[in-house]
Design a protein around this motif. Structure first.
Motif, PDB file in Angstrom:
ATOM      1  N   GLU A   1      -4.466  15.036   1.208  1.00 31.95           N
ATOM      2  CA  GLU A   1      -3.837  13.806   1.703  1.00 31.95           C
ATOM      3  C   GLU A   1      -4.548  12.625   1.029  1.00 31.95           C
ATOM      4  OE1 GLU A   1      -2.481  12.404   6.022  1.00 31.95           O
ATOM      5  OE2 GLU A   1      -4.636  12.228   5.682  1.00 31.95           O
ATOM      6  N   HIS A   2      -3.753  11.657   0.594  1.00 35.59           N
ATOM      7  CA  HIS A   2      -4.349  10.528  -0.129  1.00 35.59           C
ATOM      8  C   HIS A   2      -3.543   9.265   0.134  1.00 35.59           C
ATOM      9  CE1 HIS A   2      -1.325  12.402  -2.676  1.00 35.59           C
ATOM     10  NE2 HIS A   2      -1.101  11.189  -3.181  1.00 35.59           N
ATOM     11  N   ALA A   3      -4.146   8.138  -0.222  1.00 34.23           N
ATOM     12  CA  ALA A   3      -3.486   6.847   0.026  1.00 34.23           C
ATOM     13  C   ALA A   3      -3.792   5.901  -1.118  1.00 34.23           C
ATOM     14  CB  ALA A   3      -4.029   6.244   1.322  1.00 34.23           C
TER      15      ALA A   3
ATOM     16  N   GLU B   1       0.843  -1.200   0.000  1.00 35.12           N
ATOM     17  CA  GLU B   1       0.000   0.000   0.000  1.00 35.12           C
ATOM     18  C   GLU B   1       0.879   1.252   0.000  1.00 35.12           C
ATOM     19  OE1 GLU B   1      -1.877   0.805   3.847  1.00 35.12           O
ATOM     20  OE2 GLU B   1      -0.419  -0.551   4.790  1.00 35.12           O
ATOM     21  N   TYR B   2       0.243   2.372  -0.201  1.00 35.86           N
ATOM     22  CA  TYR B   2       0.888   3.680  -0.045  1.00 35.86           C
ATOM     23  C   TYR B   2       0.056   4.381   1.021  1.00 35.86           C
ATOM     24  CZ  TYR B   2       3.803   7.478  -2.025  1.00 35.86           C
ATOM     25  OH  TYR B   2       4.737   8.452  -2.244  1.00 35.86           O
ATOM     26  N   ARG B   3       0.597   4.470   2.214  1.00 37.71           N
ATOM     27  CA  ARG B   3      -0.190   4.999   3.338  1.00 37.71           C
ATOM     28  C   ARG B   3      -0.478   6.486   3.122  1.00 37.71           C
ATOM     29  NH1 ARG B   3       3.729   1.622   6.496  1.00 37.71           N
ATOM     30  NH2 ARG B   3       2.752  -0.414   6.368  1.00 37.71           N
ATOM     31  N   PRO B   4      -1.470   7.025   3.852  1.00 40.48           N
ATOM     32  CA  PRO B   4      -1.859   8.423   3.617  1.00 40.48           C
ATOM     33  C   PRO B   4      -0.663   9.374   3.658  1.00 40.48           C
ATOM     34  CG  PRO B   4      -3.398   7.359   5.101  1.00 40.48           C
ATOM     35  CD  PRO B   4      -2.289   6.378   4.876  1.00 40.48           C
ATOM     36  N   HIS B   5      -0.576  10.229   2.672  1.00 43.55           N
ATOM     37  CA  HIS B   5       0.561  11.152   2.548  1.00 43.55           C
ATOM     38  C   HIS B   5       0.151  12.346   1.680  1.00 43.55           C
ATOM     39  CE1 HIS B   5       0.607   8.817  -1.146  1.00 43.55           C
ATOM     40  NE2 HIS B   5       1.233   9.842  -1.718  1.00 43.55           N
ATOM     41  N   LEU B   6       0.995  13.367   1.719  1.00 43.42           N
ATOM     42  CA  LEU B   6       0.862  14.504   0.804  1.00 43.42           C
ATOM     43  C   LEU B   6       1.965  14.373  -0.230  1.00 43.42           C
ATOM     44  CD1 LEU B   6       0.413  17.395   3.412  1.00 43.42           C
ATOM     45  CD2 LEU B   6      -1.368  16.388   1.964  1.00 43.42           C
ATOM     46  N   ASP B   7       1.680  14.715  -1.475  1.00 43.54           N
ATOM     47  CA  ASP B   7       2.742  14.660  -2.493  1.00 43.54           C
ATOM     48  C   ASP B   7       3.634  15.895  -2.422  1.00 43.54           C
ATOM     49  OD1 ASP B   7       1.897  12.225  -3.308  1.00 43.54           O
ATOM     50  OD2 ASP B   7       0.890  12.915  -5.131  1.00 43.54           O
ATOM     51  N   ALA B   8       3.104  17.008  -1.881  1.00 44.26           N
ATOM     52  CA  ALA B   8       3.937  18.215  -1.725  1.00 44.26           C
ATOM     53  C   ALA B   8       5.137  17.858  -0.858  1.00 44.26           C
ATOM     54  CB  ALA B   8       3.108  19.319  -1.073  1.00 44.26           C
TER      55      ALA B   8
ATOM     56  N   ARG C   1       3.122  11.028 -12.357  1.00 46.34           N
ATOM     57  CA  ARG C   1       3.862  12.193 -12.838  1.00 46.34           C
ATOM     58  C   ARG C   1       3.619  13.301 -11.815  1.00 46.34           C
ATOM     59  NH1 ARG C   1       7.808  13.747 -16.718  1.00 46.34           N
ATOM     60  NH2 ARG C   1       7.098  15.585 -17.843  1.00 46.34           N
ATOM     61  N   TRP C   2       4.656  13.626 -11.054  1.00 46.12           N
ATOM     62  CA  TRP C   2       4.561  14.741 -10.113  1.00 46.12           C
ATOM     63  C   TRP C   2       4.985  15.986 -10.878  1.00 46.12           C
ATOM     64  CZ3 TRP C   2       7.226  10.389  -7.587  1.00 46.12           C
ATOM     65  CH2 TRP C   2       6.395   9.702  -6.684  1.00 46.12           C
ATOM     66  N   ILE C   3       4.176  17.007 -10.827  1.00 49.34           N
ATOM     67  CA  ILE C   3       4.393  18.204 -11.645  1.00 49.34           C
ATOM     68  C   ILE C   3       4.687  19.394 -10.732  1.00 49.34           C
ATOM     69  CG2 ILE C   3       3.260  19.763 -13.297  1.00 49.34           C
ATOM     70  CD1 ILE C   3       1.712  17.182 -14.251  1.00 49.34           C
TER      71      ILE C   3
HETATM   72 FE   LIG Z   1       0.801  10.449  -3.679  1.00 51.32          FE
END
Ligand SMILES: [Fe+2]
Ligand SMILES: O=C(O)CCC(=O)C(=O)O
Length: 377
Positions: free
Chosen positions: A345-347, A280-287, A361-363
């Motif tokens: 925040e997303h997971a 999984e990818y636990r809850p996080h911010l991409d910023a 793709r992180w922009i």
């Molecule tokens: Fe993310």
């Protein structure tokens, strides 16, 4: 030394066996004892690449990399000098090896302009891997400015001799030209699902290219310097280095730019994740914390379907997304003031069966040079 990049992947042992076969054929004589004596010597020579080079030269006997490895037995400086000498003589394989070194700062400093110059010279000899690498460099501003038309023209010129180049063209052209209508899931913060942003063929291609590069996600524990499992991301991942960004990957990146209404030059290198059951990818911010040029948008492209679990969830907003292969999810990570938006925040929820593959793709807020990403990581 980095992974080999060849038009056809031929394992060194296979080419060695072929070389031995060619060489033994020419010494076939009538006398059996003599034959076996010579064959025994040949096997011994083949186990010693340097002896092989001295006896038979290299041209159709060894790959350039095997030749360099053989010279490296005399020491590392000898091998570096050998590559420089061959490159100066106009050997395209040597120029390409040097170009890689200049890209990555191996055996000397990083010099992207010199890397491009070497690749351009190697490509001018008709060397197919050099042509495709030059196209990638033109797409990713590696030592040159971006010129997508010139890149495409090079791939088209390579295609009649290169099934790989022909495949790049066919799959890039299978990706719809216009981004389909987004389905808005949230106006503020902006979150939208875009069905069918890329073709299923492109999804399969991205997965196949990423597969050999996947690494489990680890971080270094500052307490003891040991590699420990990543606390947030348990999947395996890989990012494509700029010289690997072929026409298909670049077209995917262009569609991510269109879908997010951003310029393609703002994106970080495409990153692929593979989750197996339980990952999984636990809850996080991409910023990112403490960066000037913040990640303003994220585009997630789902590469497959048919797995259990693995939805993308925004817990603060009560939004859960399950998508099909080729669909994309676009969202804004930052507020208008350019700060991380905590609501995004997303997971990636745990996968319960099968595998989930995703390209991210992180922009950034502003222009982002892909080689900068390497130095920041
Ligand atoms: Fe993310
Ligand atoms: O796997 C997912 O659905 C989320 C992936 C993600 O958050 C990311 O790549 O930044």
């Amino acid at each position: 030394m980095r992974r080999r990049r060849r038009e056809q992947t031929s394992s060194s042992s296979v080419s060695f066996v072929r070389a031995r076969h060619r060489a033994t054929r020419s010494i076939w004589g009538p006398h059996v004892a003599e034959i076996s004596r010579r064959a025994g010597k040949m096997v011994a020579i083949c186990r010693d690449p340097l002896a092989f080079v001295q006896l038979y030269g290299r041209r159709d006997a060894m790959t350039f990399e095997q030749e360099v490895q053989a010279v490296a037995r005399q020491g590392h400086d000898a091998a570096v000098a050998f590559v420089h000498q061959r490159a100066a003589e106009g050997d395209a394989d040597a120029m390409m090896m040097l170009a890689q070194w200049r890209c990555w700062g191996h055996f000397g400093s990083q010099d992207l302009a010199e890397a491009y110059r070497l690749t351009e010279a190697a490509a001018a000899t008709g060397h197919l891997p050099a042509m495709l690498t030059r196209a990638s460099m033109l797409l990713t501003r590696t030592g040159t400015s971006r010129d997508a038309d010139a890149a495409r023209a090079i791939v088209e010129a390579a295609a009649p001799r290169s099934p790989l180049a022909a495949q790049h063209l066919a799959i890039a052209d299978s990706i719809p030209r216009e981004a389909p209508q987004p389905e808005i899931l949230s106006d503020d913060p902006y979150i939208a699902r875009i069905p069918g942003l890329i073709s299923r063929d492109a999804c399969a291609f991205v997965m196949a290219r990423a597969m050999p590069m996947l690494q489990p996600s680890f971080v270094i524990d500052p307490a003891n310097g040991q590699r420990v499992p990543h606390p947030i991301r348990t999947s395996a991942g890989a990012a494509f280095p700029p010289t690997d960004e072929d026409l298909v990957l670049h077209t995917v990146n262009c569609r991510a730019a269109t879908a997010s209404n951003t310029d393609v030059g703002r994106g970080e290198p495409l990153h692929v994740l593979r989750y197996t059951p339980g990952q999984e990818y636990r809850p996080h911010l991409d910023a990112l914390p403490g960066v000037e040029n913040q990640r303003s948008h994220t585009v997630l492209i789902y590469l497959n379907d048919g797995y259990g679990g693995g939805e993308t969830e925004f817990p603060e907003l009560g939004i859960t997304v399950r998508a099909q292969a080729g669909d994309a999810l676009v969202f804004r990570n930052t507020t208008d003031a350019g700060r991380a938006d905590a609501r995004t925040e997303h997971a990636g929820l745990p996968v319960t069966s099968g595998e989930k593959w995703l390209a991210t793709r992180w922009i950034r807020q502003a222009e982002f040079h892909p080689w900068k990403a390497e130095t920041e990581r």
